[in-house]
Design a protein around this motif. Structure first.
Motif, mmCIF file in Angstrom:
data_model
loop_
_atom_site.group_PDB
_atom_site.id
_atom_site.type_symbol
_atom_site.label_atom_id
_atom_site.label_comp_id
_atom_site.label_asym_id
_atom_site.label_seq_id
_atom_site.Cartn_x
_atom_site.Cartn_y
_atom_site.Cartn_z
ATOM 1 N N UNK A 147 10.900 -29.313 23.611
ATOM 2 C CA UNK A 147 11.095 -29.286 25.057
ATOM 3 C C UNK A 147 11.241 -27.849 25.558
ATOM 4 N N UNK A 148 11.945 -27.007 24.805
ATOM 5 C CA UNK A 148 12.130 -25.606 25.212
ATOM 6 C C UNK A 148 10.807 -24.840 25.157
ATOM 7 N N UNK A 149 10.029 -25.077 24.097
ATOM 8 C CA UNK A 149 8.727 -24.423 23.996
ATOM 9 C C UNK A 149 7.814 -24.909 25.119
ATOM 10 N N UNK A 150 7.830 -26.207 25.383
ATOM 11 C CA UNK A 150 6.987 -26.767 26.448
ATOM 12 C C UNK A 150 7.379 -26.207 27.807
ATOM 13 N N UNK A 151 8.675 -26.036 28.053
ATOM 14 C CA UNK A 151 9.116 -25.449 29.327
ATOM 15 C C UNK A 151 8.612 -24.016 29.484
ATOM 16 N N UNK A 152 8.646 -23.256 28.378
ATOM 17 C CA UNK A 152 8.136 -21.886 28.430
ATOM 18 C C UNK A 152 6.644 -21.883 28.744
ATOM 19 N N UNK A 153 5.913 -22.833 28.168
ATOM 20 C CA UNK A 153 4.471 -22.933 28.444
ATOM 21 C C UNK A 153 4.225 -23.298 29.908
ATOM 22 N N UNK A 154 5.013 -24.192 30.436
ATOM 23 C CA UNK A 154 4.842 -24.589 31.844
ATOM 24 C C UNK A 154 5.155 -23.417 32.767
ATOM 25 N N UNK A 155 6.197 -22.671 32.437
ATOM 26 C CA UNK A 155 6.546 -21.513 33.256
ATOM 27 C C UNK A 155 5.463 -20.434 33.217
ATOM 28 N N UNK A 156 4.690 -20.433 32.149
ATOM 29 C CA UNK A 156 3.580 -19.493 32.026
ATOM 30 C C UNK A 156 2.383 -19.953 32.866
ATOM 31 N N UNK A 157 2.298 -21.245 33.121
ATOM 32 C CA UNK A 157 1.184 -21.769 33.911
ATOM 33 C C UNK A 157 0.344 -22.802 33.202
ATOM 34 N N UNK A 158 0.703 -23.178 31.969
ATOM 35 C CA UNK A 158 -0.013 -24.238 31.267
ATOM 36 C C UNK A 158 0.321 -25.589 31.887
ATOM 37 N N UNK A 159 -0.685 -26.454 32.021
ATOM 38 C CA UNK A 159 -0.480 -27.813 32.518
ATOM 39 C C UNK A 159 -1.324 -28.771 31.682
ATOM 40 N N UNK A 160 -0.732 -29.905 31.348
ATOM 41 C CA UNK A 160 -1.474 -30.936 30.628
ATOM 42 C C UNK A 160 -1.520 -32.211 31.471
ATOM 43 N N UNK A 161 -2.401 -33.083 31.121
ATOM 44 C CA UNK A 161 -2.596 -34.309 31.916
ATOM 45 C C UNK A 161 -1.338 -35.165 31.950
ATOM 46 N N UNK A 162 -0.719 -35.401 30.784
ATOM 47 C CA UNK A 162 0.415 -36.317 30.690
ATOM 48 C C UNK A 162 1.754 -35.610 30.564
ATOM 49 N N UNK A 163 1.739 -34.284 30.546
ATOM 50 C CA UNK A 163 2.981 -33.509 30.474
ATOM 51 C C UNK A 163 3.799 -33.853 29.223
ATOM 52 N N UNK A 164 3.110 -34.028 28.089
ATOM 53 C CA UNK A 164 3.732 -34.414 26.827
ATOM 54 C C UNK A 164 4.331 -33.179 26.153
ATOM 55 N N UNK A 165 5.670 -33.131 26.050
ATOM 56 C CA UNK A 165 6.347 -31.958 25.479
ATOM 57 C C UNK A 165 5.846 -31.620 24.081
ATOM 58 N N UNK A 166 5.722 -32.636 23.238
ATOM 59 C CA UNK A 166 5.355 -32.397 21.844
ATOM 60 C C UNK A 166 3.952 -31.800 21.735
#
Length: 648
Positions: free
Chosen positions: A532-551
């Motif tokens: 979840x922490x890694x995924x949050x860092x990716x989102x803050x960078x601007x990465x987006x996925x279709x289903x927003x799956x943290x893993x």
């Protein structure tokens, strides 16, 4: 046939036949120049071409010989043709506008004693709108069957229950068959394809070894242009920018140091007058980098061709290719590269690595759009230096040295962790047997040689760690780094330091992107971080996925900025296969441009690690530099949160 056939007959009659420029691909089908073009067309291919052409665009012809690759690829080829024609028109318009605005005399003043072709004659772009089309035809005639062969084999394995050993042997035969032919295509077309080959040659951890071995010569050994043709370009540049003669600047101009995708480098000696011009302190011996004629024009069209190839054979590469194109097109002004060298040199001088690496100093007063004069760094490519050192340990046996290096590379290909006690003992035993192969050695001699090899490997790891540290400092603290750090750009100098060259693809990160990237790497490099922490860092960078799956987002982060280990553990043969698997679960729909070249740099270093026999996790090494960047902004406590709005 019909309207299209009549139109194509007129196009060929009025252009190609009228200019006596029938291509070698079409000539076997056209023994008589008066033959009707309609007889040469396969209706399926021409319909694909016509359907792909936009309203108002000219339909392109496609002869029976060129249709050997089949109609299935014709649509992609047609799209390439249309895009290439657009690029040609845009280039011609830009050149005409530039000429009208500048209204300058571009003739070359070459002394009468020189019989070399003038630079303007060499570098003049072809005005034929069919040049991009014919280039695309050459590419698809050669590459189309290769793609079809791989696709057929892949489909066959999916439908049949074939033994894994048989599959592996089949793929090896396929790679061995097509790698040399692919190199021939690259050397024939050059341009962008040389650059792609360079990238592939540096990814020994996932590109088949047959291709890595074949393409390795592309790092700096592309067949060069004749020296007299290059000298003519240098003469013209010096005359235009400095109003000086070639002989006034250079005492000698000779050896080709390397030739690659955009230009080639010659070793030269400056005259005393120019050896200290403008505060230059690099010495009389210089490296002179000269741009190949038509390089920019060909690159623009080649990107259209390669984009079509990706649609057929490499799905998912579009974001990376788009950013690669955007950055590569900045390489066609060597004045920019000279400026980049100065910036990097100044940054390194203020870093902890000032006494460990060297960046060549440019002679800015002699640099121009197609000419770069810089300090000569004496040394060898790092990978070559390691191979030579190993051969010396093994009594000068280069063949055995390469065999030992490939043994360690194979261990990485098979995802073996040779740092574990069990695997390490097994590898050391195998290494000892190879070292003693063909020699009557005692156990003590064999052990001594094995120890020397392992010590040499440790030294290589230390140099690679230094490279990672320098690059990490440049990315996360300076925000300016080399986006093309392939093995041909890394030297082991005679003085013992590392030399870093070729900063044509220098990348710059603004503060926001630099901190966002730091947050992702800091989270990845921390053993306590959760998905979840890694995924949050990716989102803050601007990465987006279709289903927003943290893993899945976290696994994408590891693939981009750390290692390919997770994919190998799952049995994925390449990062591309692993990426397709991740996208099949939760595809990425937004990838920030700033992330692409950092990811590419990570991939290049992993490939270099495989060439130097080391399994790399780049985030582990870059973590300290990322944390320093975050600490300077007071954000190290929660490195995955950068003060930006968190995605829900």
């Amino acid at each position: 046939h019909g309207l299209v056939g009549r139109y194509c007959r007129r196009v060929v009659r009025d252009t190609i036949l009228g200019q006596q420029q029938l291509c070698s691909a079409c000539r076997p089908c056209c023994p008589r120049r008066s033959i009707g073009i309609g007889q040469l067309l396969q209706s399926g291919a021409i319909r694909s071409l016509a359907a792909a052409a936009a309203p108002g665009k000219h339909y392109m012809y496609y002869c029976r010989c060129c249709c050997a690759i089949g109609c299935g690829v014709a649509g992609a080829v047609a799209a390439t043709f249309v895009s290439a024609s657009d690029a040609h028109a845009a280039t011609a318009t830009a050149k005409a506008t530039s000429t009208n605005n500048n209204n300058e005399d571009t003739s070359v003043h070459v002394p009468t004693r020189t019989k070399a072709t003038t630079a303007s004659q060499i570098s003049r772009l072809s005005t034929s709108p069919f040049e991009p089309t014919l280039r695309a035809i050459k590419f698809w005639r050669r590459v189309g069957p290769v793609v079809a062969h791989y696709k057929f084999t892949q489909a066959w394995f999916k439908l049949t229950n074939v033994d894994p050993a048989v599959r592996s042997a089949t793929w090896d035969r396929l790679h061995a068959t097509h790698a040399p032919a692919s190199l021939d295509v690259i050397l024939e077309l050059r341009g962008l394809f040389v650059k792609i080959g360079q990238v592939m040659s540096s990814r020994a951890d996932f590109v088949p070894r047959q291709y890595v071995d074949c393409f390795r010569t592309l790092q700096d050994a592309v067949p060069p242009w004749e020296t007299e043709r290059v000298e003519a370009i240098v003469r013209e540049s010096l005359r235009d920018t400095q109003d000086v003669d070639f002989e006034d600047v250079f005492e000698s101009f000779g050896d080709v140091l390397g030739s690659a995708s955009i230009g080639q480098v010659h070793k030269a000696t400056l005259t005393p007058k120019f050896a200290s011009i403008g505060g230059y302190k690099g010495g009389k011996t210089v490296a002179v980098k000269v741009m190949h004629p038509d390089a920019e024009f060909r690159f623009r069209n080649d990107f259209k061709i390669f984009r079509a190839l990706c649609k057929v054979a490499l799905p998912g590469w579009d974001p990376i290719l788009r950013e690669l194109e955007q950055q590569m097109m900045t390489e066609f002004d060597y004045k920019n590269e000279a400026h980049n060298l100065e910036v990097i040199r100044n940054n390194i001088a203020k870093s902890p690595y000032a006494n460990k690496v060297r960046i060549p100093q440019p002679v800015k007063e002699l640099c121009s759009t197609n000419l770069l004069v810089m300090e000569y760094l004496s040394g060898k490519k790092l990978a070559v230096a390691i191979e030579d050192r190993l051969a010396s340990i093994l009594g000068g046996d280069v063949t055995l040295a390469r065999k030992v290096l490939k043994a360690k590379q194979q261990a990485l290909f098979e995802a073996k962790d040779i740092t574990s006690n069990k695997e390490r003992k097994g590898f050391l035993s195998e290494l000892g047997n190879m070292v003693a192969e063909g020699n009557d050695m005692s156990i003590l001699q064999k052990g001594t040689k094995t120890f020397q090899v392992m010590s040499m490997t440790k030294d290589a790891r230390n140099k690679l760690s230094l490279l990672l540290d320098v690059t990490g400092h440049q990315i996360f603290q300076d925000g300016v780094y080399n986006g093309d750090a392939h093995p041909g750009n890394i030297l082991e100098l005679d003085c013992g330091r590392l030399g870093l060259i070729d900063y044509g693809q220098t990348r710059r990160l603004n503060k926001k992107d630099r901190l966002a990237q730091s947050g992702v790497v800091a989270a990845l490099g921390s053993s306590s971080s959760t998905p979840n922490e890694v995924a949050n860092a990716m989102r803050n960078f601007g990465f987006r996925s279709r289903d927003n799956n943290d893993d899945i987002i976290a696994k994408n982060a590891a693939l981009y900025f750390d290692s390919d280990a997770a994919g190998k553990a799952m049995g994925c043969a390449t990062p591309q296969t692993y990426l397709q698997y991740l996208n099949s679960i939760d595809p990425m729909i937004e990838v920030p441009d700033a992330a692409v070249f950092v990811a590419r740099t990570s991939f290049l270093f992993r490939g270099l690690g495989a060439l130097l026999q080391q399994q790399l996790h780049t985030s582990k090494r870059w973590k300290k530099h990322a944390n320093i960047a975050l600490e300077e902004e007071g954000k190290a406590v929660t490195p995955y949160r950068l003060g930006l709005s968190a995605a829900k």
